[in-house]
Write a protein that holds these residues in place. Structure first.
Motif, PDB file in Angstrom:
ATOM      1  N   GLY B  32       0.799  -1.222   0.000  1.00  0.00           N
ATOM      2  CA  GLY B  32       0.000   0.000   0.000  1.00  0.00           C
ATOM      3  C   GLY B  32       0.824   1.260   0.000  1.00  0.00           C
ATOM      4  N   LEU B  33       1.933   1.220  -0.723  1.00  0.00           N
ATOM      5  CA  LEU B  33       2.820   2.377  -0.699  1.00  0.00           C
ATOM      6  C   LEU B  33       2.237   3.599  -1.393  1.00  0.00           C
ATOM      7  N   CYS B  34       1.402   3.350  -2.379  1.00  0.00           N
ATOM      8  CA  CYS B  34       0.920   4.496  -3.155  1.00  0.00           C
ATOM      9  C   CYS B  34       0.210   5.515  -2.276  1.00  0.00           C
ATOM     10  N   CYS B 117      -3.241  -3.042  -1.351  1.00  0.00           N
ATOM     11  CA  CYS B 117      -2.885  -4.449  -1.166  1.00  0.00           C
ATOM     12  C   CYS B 117      -3.036  -4.892   0.286  1.00  0.00           C
TER      13      CYS B 117
ATOM     14  N   LEU D  27       2.961   1.907  -7.494  1.00  0.00           N
ATOM     15  CA  LEU D  27       4.290   1.716  -6.922  1.00  0.00           C
ATOM     16  C   LEU D  27       4.624   0.255  -6.698  1.00  0.00           C
ATOM     17  N   ASN D 114      -4.798  -2.926  -9.542  1.00  0.00           N
ATOM     18  CA  ASN D 114      -3.672  -2.143  -9.094  1.00  0.00           C
ATOM     19  C   ASN D 114      -4.062  -0.698  -9.212  1.00  0.00           C
ATOM     20  N   CYS D 115      -3.472   0.130  -8.356  1.00  0.00           N
ATOM     21  CA  CYS D 115      -4.054   1.461  -8.247  1.00  0.00           C
ATOM     22  C   CYS D 115      -3.790   2.317  -9.466  1.00  0.00           C
TER      23      CYS D 115
HETATM   24  S1  FES Z   1      -0.781   0.471  -3.521  1.00  0.00           S
HETATM   25 FE1  FES Z   1      -0.377   1.267  -5.495  1.00  0.00          FE
HETATM   26  S2  FES Z   1       0.183  -0.480  -6.594  1.00  0.00           S
HETATM   27 FE2  FES Z   1      -0.128  -1.277  -4.630  1.00  0.00          FE
END
Ligand code: FES
Ligand SMILES: Cc1cc2nc3c(=O)[nH]c(=O)nc-3n(C[C@H](O)[C@H](O)[C@H](O)COP(=O)(O)O)c2cc1C
Ligand SMILES: Cc1cc2nc3c(=O)[nH]c(=O)nc-3n(C[C@H](O)[C@H](O)[C@H](O)COP(=O)(O)O)c2cc1C
Ligand SMILES: Cc1cc2nc3c(=O)[nH]c(=O)nc-3n(C[C@H](O)[C@H](O)[C@H](O)COP(=O)(O)O)c2cc1C
Ligand SMILES: Cc1cc2nc3c(=O)[nH]c(=O)nc-3n(C[C@H](O)[C@H](O)[C@H](O)CO)c2cc1C
Ligand code: SF4
Ligand code: SF4
Ligand code: SF4
Ligand code: SF4
Lengths: 452, 220, 232, 196, 352
Positions: B32-34, B117, D27, D114-115
């Motif tokens: 969940g980096l985004c 995620c 990401l 995916n985001c």
């Molecule tokens: S939170 Fe952006 S691709 Fe996984």
């Protein structure tokens, strides 16, 4: 960075380096005979291929020029006694310049024995068929005198379906310090041309080109003077640049053709011989004699009486050094040239057929000083130096993380012929060529153990 | 991921604490980096995002855990996604109702919680196998761990980047903000710096441990 | 049903597709229900929030406004925004005072700034034929530099009475609105840029000029309809 | 340049507001699949492809949603429809071009939820792009994603041979690299806007 | 083995000769080549520039030592590369840049730009530019605040912003500029003048360096000559600047022909801003550039083209720094598509 190369005119290849030639020390000195050493050491494996098989026993008397060992196979040559004397022993562990200890025949020289060769038969070359010529070459014990010491007769027999059309005679002598080939071309021009004619007949080659670096124009002129108008032999000057003498480079310079990667010159119809080899053949074959001496340049800052010496094969380096004299600062003795040669670990090693020069360095030589090794700064100097156009920087980095297989599979490690140009120019002082030797050896081992 | 994949776990403090540190979704599992990088240019956004994620995480874990016996394997992911999307939509509307400014600041990232995620990972790896109680506690732990990570980034970035925290001036009036911190590169750098710091501490601890072991080994 | 279920179960013993459908359908129903509930519950609040936000913005750019009415304006004509669905045009907000008199028109404009598109709402006064204020709706300008366009008092002063007179034929502006270098504003139709944020400042000038050249003649054309807008 | 022109939308999505480096979208695949140039390239292709598919499907769904006034179901529909559309296209690709499938196949399921993909669909809806604009936007985003991925992969391969300090191996290093790339991409700010 | 030998015989492997040029020598010569540029900058901007140069140098050296110690490597300050980084960093900052920000820039340049990746030779982007790009993003106002050169009293008085208290905003220089500058001089750089006012500064001024700009970028001619020195000593790859100049010319020439009122001439493009410094000293940082001829040319071309595009069509007035950073990031990819054909490699192999 060939800013100035744009204006060059002489034939040449891409990349390479321009080390200081240092040839002035010996280039003007005529070939001189060396006296016999009291003890001669004749290793049985002086060449690439199977070692020779001794024909003599300890205690047996031998005459200068007499065969003392026979070829151990097709890729092998016989040995001849360099001196008249008595076989003292057949030692099994004699150090050689190449490193590993090998069996050798040791002969005690009779004092006051003559330099004249008493052995051999005149033969009329014109009458000999090709096969006989080839076996005559093998019988002479001739190997490449250019350094690799590959049995010369093997190159005369191209594999099925290939023909040799062009003979290239290598008179480049691109290594710094060495001048033996230069002197041979000047002093033994007739023998050289005779040798070339013999070999042309043996191979069926239609033309022969002698390639000489343009810092030896006197040799070019001497050879050209002896060549008749319209001769199938020609002599060309090529740019003075290391490693112009490497056969792949010389072929590129003279014929503008490339030997296929992993292939041999014969694949493009070419055979390459050193001028010394040719001159010796020109002298030996007509009298069916064997190779028992060769011209060796002894030079370098650590030598008192540098010169080009005619040295009997088997003379220990110690004797040679005594004759030429070494300075008190001498600390490194190199057999071969300083770019590709090897430092010897002991002065007991003998001069063998492949030794073209002995160079002695002194401590604190300017271009010799120990320098720290830095990481690769990706300057690209090595790429601009590598005559094969490899990427030594990448290879070096891969070697330092031990990815030897990748070096071979992706970066053409096996095309590297260890000329040392890359390490020569590397400002970070990385022992690149050494890395590549190790990598190749390790890969060979891995493959061997995988096959086993 | 989870230490106990299939057997039923008894609810302990560890069920909760794991999400905070050992299995921290951001710092350890890099999930969940985004959203972590995108919304942490201010503490307020970080808190809002953390709470929203926490809510979705808990609600969807609960529902998944409740329905776990009824969901056939083939359609489980689809089911989870529908459940998660439902709660995200709800959160989305609730935030719009609470404050439009906040909603605009978080942008699409509220809706993007759907694909976070962490949430799907929890549903798949934990809630679908555990009783409701454990699932909830674990989800709260993860959610709090996620929020803490968001705060770690949000405070540093807001403090350096604007000289404030939650809008309150921290440094003197004359403080020169490091604008880069609230720009995209700053997000990468701050998270990278946290990870470097953790790695450094970990390695130092390991070295000390090794040294201690060596000492005892020598002593005995 | 139950026999069908049995057949299904027989064919695919591990995965009764009925169960799959049941679950998916059930979950979908449930989620639909939840979403609709949430939507119904929050909808009025959100609309209220949005209305307040817009009104705030309009009153920011047109002083003294009490009520507003939305229109769509284009070369084809002026239409009430909530009327005919097929009508096309740019959305404008007519702002009225306490007595229902037309106080001004608020319009949206956009152009690329330093980083991304800048979107503003600005007020136009038909009587003085001038711009009366701007409000940044959306931007991504550099904090501390470009984002001064939102609050720098010196910069905002430019828009308190920015000259936007129409030319003789009423087809465009008499003087194009331009942003000039900081400190070199000479005329009422010029915008004095923020030092160090020339690009963002120029974007504002550009978007007002572009929008004004297009919209102001239309507004003047439909002025009567707009004036009665609130009463009619 | 007009902010609504196709070229500008494309450039903006590819460079100025690069999905990964400026918007922080996608990401996970960016960090997960950027270790090797070859995989990065395949991943990039797969992403471009999925982006195109989802952009088109999102445009279609949104049209329906608006028509029936049920925009509150947007999120649920988007995610469901995008996932199924990709699945369908994946099956088609598998059937008609097995070699392409081999290159992209393993990545497709990873990307679908995916985001970056959902973000793309949401952004194009928020910005009210028409069909062509949506196409420009999604190709721009895909190209930008691929550029970022390839640059990252190149740098990471280079660093494989470096003597990294022990603390800076792993994820921290990737993030710092991404930060540097993001810093470098700041140079594209305002590209294509008219600043004269 | 017989120990009778009197002398120690050293065993080494071949290549017993060495070209007399080492990393340390190269780096030292780059420092020499940069010194005239530094001297000119001090002459032009006075003690503020001197302080800037000294501060970045000190910071970079200390940072390098610190990180070497932390990571257990031998201290690598002695190879002079850190000095180059420091000098180039200082030369790319505005003359009145607050010293505390210069410390930040130096720390980031070495820490984030170099040491993090393992030090000399392993960094992926130009450290000096990483430092500068970081402070450009962190302190966009300070780094776009230009002050004029040749003001009276520049050797005894600092530009007021130089001495800002750490972490505090620098003083506004407007008043100072108005008091000290020659008539009508605002401190705007030639590029900004060109872009926003379409005023083109004369090429002679650009060459001699009597214009505003970063500390060390003003005199294109001096930089060019210093660069030539390196090129002739083969310590710098002349193909890179050549390709950059070519790339710049190839894009800006047609534009100039199309509309010379808006687009500046290629000559102006070449001699203004940081292009000369960037092309001669920064793009040529070998660590982060490709190595093959084709690679190097492509790399230079990319920098040239990007520079012009950013300058003319981007939000910034100056594009060299970002162009070089992007090209640095591209260089592994450039390298992988420009591996040379090796000697004797078969044609069909190369094609497949
Ligand atoms: S939170 Fe952006 S691709 Fe996984
Ligand atoms: C780097 C390198 C340099 C060489 N330079 C020479 C040279 O200058 N002269 C020469 O005769 N052979 C040189 N050789 C050896 C040639 O490649 C080739 O083996 C030789 O000319 C063949 O002749 P020969 O078998 O008669 O020795 C060199 C080899 C290498 C690998
Ligand atoms: C990191 C950075 C961010 C910037 N952000 C903006 C911005 O948001 N808006 C703007 O107009 N200029 C911005 N600039 C400055 C412009 O590039 C340009 O220098 C300035 O607009 C010129 O204005 P001046 O002529 O008044 O100095 C920024 C510069 C940098 C280095
Ligand atoms: C959306 C997405 C999610 C991923 N998640 C994971 C993961 O949870 N764990 C993992 O090891 N790799 C993950 N990956 C990375 C790929 O599977 C990657 O190719 C694989 O881990 C490489 O393994 P290798 O290093 O052994 O070649 C993910 C990739 C993507 C695109
Ligand atoms: C010709 C040349 C140019 C260089 N340019 C730079 C530069 O722009 N920035 C920098 O930090 N180092 C530069 N260096 C120094 C060195 O390569 C640099 O510190 C390494 O990038 C560190 O790994 C240069 C060195 C040389 C020989
Ligand atoms: S030893 Fe080899 S390289 Fe040296 S001169 Fe002789 S042939 Fe040339
Ligand atoms: S040693 Fe090998 S890699 Fe080095 S220059 Fe010679 S051929 Fe090239
Ligand atoms: S010459 Fe040495 S330092 Fe330069 S690229 Fe080659 S290996 Fe690296
Ligand atoms: S690598 Fe080959 S050429 Fe080199 S030393 Fe070993 S066997 Fe000889």
């Amino acid at each position: 960075m060939g800013l100035f190369n744009l204006f060059r005119r002489t034939k040449t290849f891409k990349h390479g380096v321009h080390p200081m030639a240092h040839k002035e020390q010996t280039a003007h000195l005529a070939i001189k005979r060396l006296p016999f050493a009291p003890k001669m050491v004749i290793p049985l494996a002086q060449h690439i291929g199977a070692p020779a098989v001794p024909l003599v026993k300890p205690g047996q008397e031998v005459v200068r020029g007499e065969p003392i060992a026979e070829a151990g196979g097709f890729v092998s040559v016989p040995m001849h006694a360099p001196v008249t004397g008595i076989v003292r022993s057949i030692d099994h562990l004699v150090p050689t310049a190449a490193g590993p200890k090998t069996p050798a025949i040791i002969i005690d020289t009779y004092e006051a024995s003559t330099q004249e060769v008493l052995y051999g038969l005149e033969q009329d070359l014109e009458q000999l068929p090709r096969e006989a010529l080839i076996s005559a070459v093998q019988a002479s014990g001739m190997v490449g005198l250019g350094g690799a010491a590959f049995p010369s007769h093997v190159k005369l027999l191209p594999p099925e379906g290939k023909v040799i059309e062009t003979l290239i005679i290598n008179g480049c002598e691109c290594e710094p310090y060495l001048t033996c080939d230069h002197r041979v071309m000047l002093e033994q021009t007739d023998k050289l041309l005779a040798g070339i004619r013999t070999i042309m007949r043996a191979t069926g080659a239609k033309r022969a080109i002698i390639g000489v670096e343009d810092n030896k124009l006197d040799a070019v002129n001497a050879i050209r003077a002896k060549l008749p108008e319209g001769s199938e032999i020609s002599c060309e000057a090529v740019e003075t640049k290391y490693p112009q003498g490497a056969e792949k480079m010389l072929i590129k310079s003279l014929l503008n053709k490339e030997v296929p990667s992993g292939g041999l010159p014969v694949d493009i119809g070419v055979a390459v011989y050193n001028v010394g080899t040719m001159a010796q053949l020109g002298e030996l074959i007509p009298q069916s004699r064997g190779l028992i001496e060769r011209v060796v340049t002894v030079s370098g800052p650590g030598v008192c009486r540098p010169g080009n010496y005619l040295v009997p094969i088997g003379t220990p380096l110690r004797f040679l050094m005594e004759q030429a004299g070494s300075s008190s600062d001498a600390n490194e003795v190199i057999v071969g040239g300083p770019m590709m040669g090897m430092t010897v670990a002991s002065l007991d090693v003998p001069v063998t057929k492949g030794v073209s020069g002995v160079v002695v360095f002194e401590k604190e030589n300017e271009d010799q000083k120990d320098r720290p090794v830095y990481p690769c700064i990706k300057c690209g100097a090595c790429l601009d130096a590598c005559p094969i156009n490899l990427n030594p920087s990448m290879l070096g980095q891969l070697a330092s993380v031990r990815q030897y297989e990748v070096m071979e599979s992706d970066y053409h490690l096996n095309d590297c012929f260890e000329c040392g140009c890359c390490s020569y120019v590397c400002p970070s002082n990385i022992p690149l060529t050494q890395y590549f030797r190790i990598a190749k050896a390790l890969n060979r081992e891995t493959k061997a153990s995988a096959a086993a | 991921m989870s230490a106990l994949p299939n057997q039923q776990e008894t609810v302990t403090l560890d069920t909760f604490m794991r999400g905070l540190w050992e299995e921290n979704p951001v710092f350890v599992m890099l999930l969940g980096l985004c959203p972590v990088l995108a919304v942490t240019n201010s503490t307020m956004n970080a808190i809002a995002m953390g709470l929203a994620t926490l809510f979705v995480l808990v609600a969807s874990s609960t529902l998944v855990s409740l329905l776990r016996k009824m969901i056939p394997k083939q359609v489980r992911i689809a089911t989870y996604i529908i459940i998660i999307a439902t709660f995200v939509t709800i959160v989305d509307y609730v935030i719009q109702a609470i404050s439009l400014d906040l909603y605009n600041a978080l942008g699409a990232f509220i809706q993007l919680i759907v694909v976070n995620c962490v949430i799907l990972g929890r549903a798949e790896a934990y809630a679908s196998k555990q009783k409701v109680g454990a699932a909830i506690v674990n989800a709260v732990g993860m959610g709090v761990g996620f929020t803490i990570a968001l705060l770690c980034l949000g405070t540093v970035r807001e403090l350096l980047g604007a000289g404030t925290i939650l809008g309150f001036q921290i440094f003197s009036n004359n403080f020169e903000p490091w604008v880069v911190m609230i720009l995209p590169p700053g997000g990468f750098f701050v998270l990278g710096a946290w990870l470097l710091l953790f790695e450094y501490l970990k390695q130092r601890k390991e070295q000390k441990l090794l040294a201690a072991e060596g000492a005892t080994a020598n002593g005995s | 049903m139950s026999s069908a279920e049995k057949v299904q179960a027989h064919l695919q013993p591990q995965t009764p597709s009925f169960a799959m459908l049941r679950t998916l359908g059930g979950v979908a129903m449930l989620s639909g229900l939840l979403v609709v509930l949430a939507f119904q519950f929050t909808k009025p609040i959100i609309e209220e929030n949005k209305r307040i936000a817009i009104e705030k913005a309009v009153s920011h750019v047109i002083p003294g406004v009490v009520s507003k009415k939305d229109f769509l304006l284009s070369a084809e004509g002026l239409f009430p925004a909530d009327g005919d669905k097929t009508a096309k045009g740019e959305k404008i907000y007519a702002a009225y005072g306490a007595n229902g008199e037309l106080k001004g028109i608020a319009l949206e404009a956009a152009a690329t700034g330093y980083q991304d598109v800048i979107r503003i709402l600005y007020g136009y006064n038909q009587d003085c034929q001038c711009v009366t204020g701007i409000k940044i709706l959306k931007m991504a300008e550099t904090p501390g530099l470009g984002d001064k366009i939102a609050f720098d008092p010196d910069f905002l002063k430019n828009f308190e009475a920015l000259d936007a007179r129409l030319n003789g034929q009423k087809s465009g502006l008499e003087n194009a609105i331009v942003t000039v270098k900081h400190g070199s504003k000479r005329e009422q139709w010029q915008i004095d840029s923020i030092s160090g944020a020339t690009i963002s400042s120029k974007a504002i000038g550009r978007m007002i000029n572009e929008s004004g050249q297009r919209m102001f003649p239309l507004i003047i054309k439909h002025l009567d309809a707009l004036r009665i807008g609130q009463k009619g | 340049m007009d902010p609504n022109s196709l070229t500008f939308i494309f450039l903006n999505a590819a460079l100025i507001n690069n999905f990964v480096l400026a918007l922080f979208l996608g990401l996970c695949p960016f960090l997960g699949v950027s270790a090797k140039k070859e995989t990065a390239w395949n991943m990039g292709l797969a992403t471009m492809f999925v982006m195109l598919v989802s952009s088109i499907s999102a445009y279609g769904i949104n049209w329906i949603l608006v028509k029936f006034d049920i925009e509150f179901l947007r999120l649920i529909c988007y995610i469901a429809v995008i996932a199924s559309a990709v699945q369908l296209v994946e099956m088609a690709v598998k059937k008609f071009s097995p070699s392409l499938f081999r290159a992209l196949g393993i990545f497709l399921p990873l990307i679908t939820t995916n985001c970056a993909i959902l973000g793309l669909a949401l952004f194009q809806t928020f910005r009210e792009y028409d069909f062509l604009q949506s196409l420009a936007f999604s190709t721009g985003a895909g190209v930008g994603f691929t550029i970022a991925l390839m640059l990252m992969a190149g740098l990471r391969e280079k660093l494989e041979l470096a003597k990294l300090p022990s603390v800076s191996q792993g994820a921290a290093m990737s993030l710092m690299l991404a930060g540097l790339l993001s810093l470098a991409f700041m140079g594209f700010a305002g590209l294509g806007g008219s600043h004269a | 083995m017989s120990k009778k030998q009197k002398k120690v015989v050293e065993i080494r492997t071949s290549r017993h000769l060495k070209k007399a040029i080492s990393v340390e020598q190269i780096m030292r010569n780059v420092v020499y080549a940069l010194l005239p540029v530094c001297a000119w900058s001090v002459y032009q901007f006075g003690i503020s520039a001197l302080a800037l140069i000294l501060v970045t140098t000190l910071t970079c050296i200390l940072t390098e030592s610190l990180f070497c110690r932390l990571s257990g490597r031998p201290n690598s300050v002695g190879d002079y590369s850190v000095v180059i980084t420091a000098l180039l960093l200082a030369l790319t900052l505005p003359p009145g840049f607050p010293l505390w920000m210069a410390v930040v820039a130096g720390f980031i340049a070495i820490g984030l730009g170099k040491s993090l990746f393992g030090g000399l030779g392993f960094n992926v982007m130009n450290p000096a530019l990483v430092g500068r790009a970081f402070v450009q993003a962190a302190f966009p106002v300070a780094i776009t605040t230009w002050t004029p050169g040749f003001v009276t009293g520049r050797f005894v008085e600092f530009i007021p912003s130089t001495l800002a208290i750490p972490f505090m905003s620098p003083a506004n220089t407007d008043v100072w500029v108005r008091q000290h500058a020659l008539d009508g001089f605002t401190g705007a750089t030639p590029l900004a003048l060109q872009k926003f006012e379409h005023v083109t500064v004369s090429t002679v001024d650009l060459l001699t360096g009597t214009v505003a700009g970063s500390v060390g970028e003003t005199s294109a001619l001096l930089i060019f000559v210093c660069g030539l020195y390196l090129a002739f000593r083969k310590m710098m790859d002349w193909r890179i600047p050549a390709a950059i100049f070519f790339g710049v010319a190839v894009i800006s020439w047609p534009l100039y022909l199309m509309n010379s009122a808006i687009y500046p001439s290629p000559l102006f493009m070449l001699f203004s801003g940081g292009l000369m410094l960037g092309a001669m000293f920064m793009a040529t940082d070998m660590v982060v550039s490709p190595m093959t001829t084709r690679g190097v040319l492509l790399y230079g071309l990319v920098i040239g083209v990007l520079t012009v595009l950013i300058r003319l069509f981007g939000g910034l007035t100056e594009g060299v720094m970002y162009a070089i950073l992007v090209a640095n990031a591209l260089s592994p990819l450039i390298a992988s598509v420009t591996q040379p054909r090796i000697y004797g490699e078969q044609k069909q192999e190369a094609e497949s």
